[in-house]
Design a protein around this motif. Structure first.
Motif, mmCIF file in Angstrom:
data_model
loop_
_atom_site.group_PDB
_atom_site.id
_atom_site.type_symbol
_atom_site.label_atom_id
_atom_site.label_comp_id
_atom_site.label_asym_id
_atom_site.label_seq_id
_atom_site.Cartn_x
_atom_site.Cartn_y
_atom_site.Cartn_z
ATOM 1 N N ILE A 71 0.757 -1.155 0.079
ATOM 2 C CA ILE A 71 0.019 0.074 0.029
ATOM 3 C C ILE A 71 0.918 1.293 0.006
ATOM 4 O O ILE A 71 2.005 1.313 0.709
ATOM 5 C CB ILE A 71 -0.836 0.076 1.133
ATOM 6 N N LYS A 121 -8.608 7.296 2.819
ATOM 7 C CA LYS A 121 -8.675 6.307 1.989
ATOM 8 C C LYS A 121 -8.539 4.822 2.680
ATOM 9 O O LYS A 121 -7.464 4.221 3.096
ATOM 10 C CB LYS A 121 -7.493 6.088 1.003
ATOM 11 N N ILE A 145 -8.737 1.003 3.139
ATOM 12 C CA ILE A 145 -7.910 -0.017 2.309
ATOM 13 C C ILE A 145 -7.959 -1.375 3.168
ATOM 14 O O ILE A 145 -7.319 -1.315 4.531
ATOM 15 C CB ILE A 145 -6.569 0.063 1.813
ATOM 16 N N THR A 193 -6.251 -4.561 4.293
ATOM 17 C CA THR A 193 -4.954 -4.915 4.154
ATOM 18 C C THR A 193 -4.925 -6.504 4.032
ATOM 19 O O THR A 193 -5.622 -7.106 4.557
ATOM 20 C CB THR A 193 -3.762 -4.610 5.261
#
Length: 278
Positions: free
Chosen positions: A178, A227, A229, A231
């Protein structure tokens, strides 16, 4: 039975552990910045007491150098209490957190009423471009955003339209799963008239690396970019990490309402551009 950890799994574990530790790292950076600032102030005080040679600072119009202004340095500490401009929990733990939360309205109002001055220097934040002979001008660029750092992390301060972007591979750690987003704004463009190529060559030789810019501004609108995300879940032996949502957004942004810009050379003694009102 022993569980063998492959290099890939170990790398993933280390990366995820680092993400979880971002707040601690930010706090350590803030303490380091404050210690460095205190050490620099102590050294300057000691130099003055010792009667050593001093650099003569230019005498500028108070519009550009009022003692009441809050001074900012790119990538330096944020003004005290800047977190109060944004939603979310106050910093600290226990009673300290409660005390900070109670001060939020007063801190935010003080920052809104303050006037700030930001000092930019070549070549990192002020750039002399190649001479445009047909037009007889030197293009000058000043960055459109800088960051400051508080105990929570970075705050972007922008005076040109800003957008949250994900940096390319060159700005990200090789092999990273990321990439942290960041705020980006285009630079501000100025022009400096120079009559001839010979004068331009002489100016570039003397001043390419001694350009200074001062921005005087008030604080305007704020924004927070998130944002989320998910993982990758990583398991090694009895240890399991990741698999949840984490915020990799650009974070906090405050827009600067520019009151004036001054670009100069010769340690700010010679003015090249002065725009009041923008």
């Amino acid at each position: 039975m022993h569980h063998r950890r492959t290099p890939l799994v170990l790398a993933a574990l280390l990366a995820l552990a680092a993400c979880k530790d971002q707040k601690r790292v930010a706090e350590e950076k803030q303490r380091a910045l404050e210690d460095a600032k205190a050490a620099q102030k102590a050294a300057e005080d000691a130099k003055e007491r010792g009667g050593g040679p001093k650099t003569q600072a230019p005498r500028l119009d108070p519009f550009w150098d009022d003692a009441a202004y809050v001074r900012l340095t790119p990538d330096g500490p944020c003004p005290a209490g800047m977190w109060a401009l944004f939603p979310g929990d106050a910093p600290g733990d226990g009673d300290e957190k409660k005390a900070n939360a109670a001060q939020r309205p007063a801190l935010a109002q003080k920052l809104r009423e303050a006037t700030f001055v930001l000092h930019l220097k070549a070549p990192a934040t002020v750039t002399l471009k190649e001479y445009d002979a047909p037009k007889g001008v030197f293009p000058l660029d000043a960055v459109g955003t800088v960051d400051c750092l508080d105990s929570i992390g970075r705050i972007a301060i922008a005076w040109n339209p800003a957008k949250a972007i994900t940096p390319g591979n060159s700005a990200a750690k090789a092999g990273a799963e990321i990439t942290q987003a960041m705020w980006q704004a285009d630079p501000t463009h100025y022009t400096l008239p120079v009559k001839s190529v010979s004068e331009a060559k002489d100016f570039s030789t003397k001043h390419r690396f001694d350009l200074d810019a001062r921005l005087v501004f008030k604080l305007g609108k704020t924004d927070v970019h998130k944002k989320l995300i998910k993982t990758t879940k990583v398991t090694s032996g009895e240890v399991t990490m990741g698999g949840g949502l984490e915020d990799w957004g650009a974070g906090r942004l405050v827009m600067a309402e520019v009151q004036g810009v001054r670009i100069s050379t010769d340690h700010e003694k010679t003015s090249l551009v002065e725009n009041r009102g923008r």
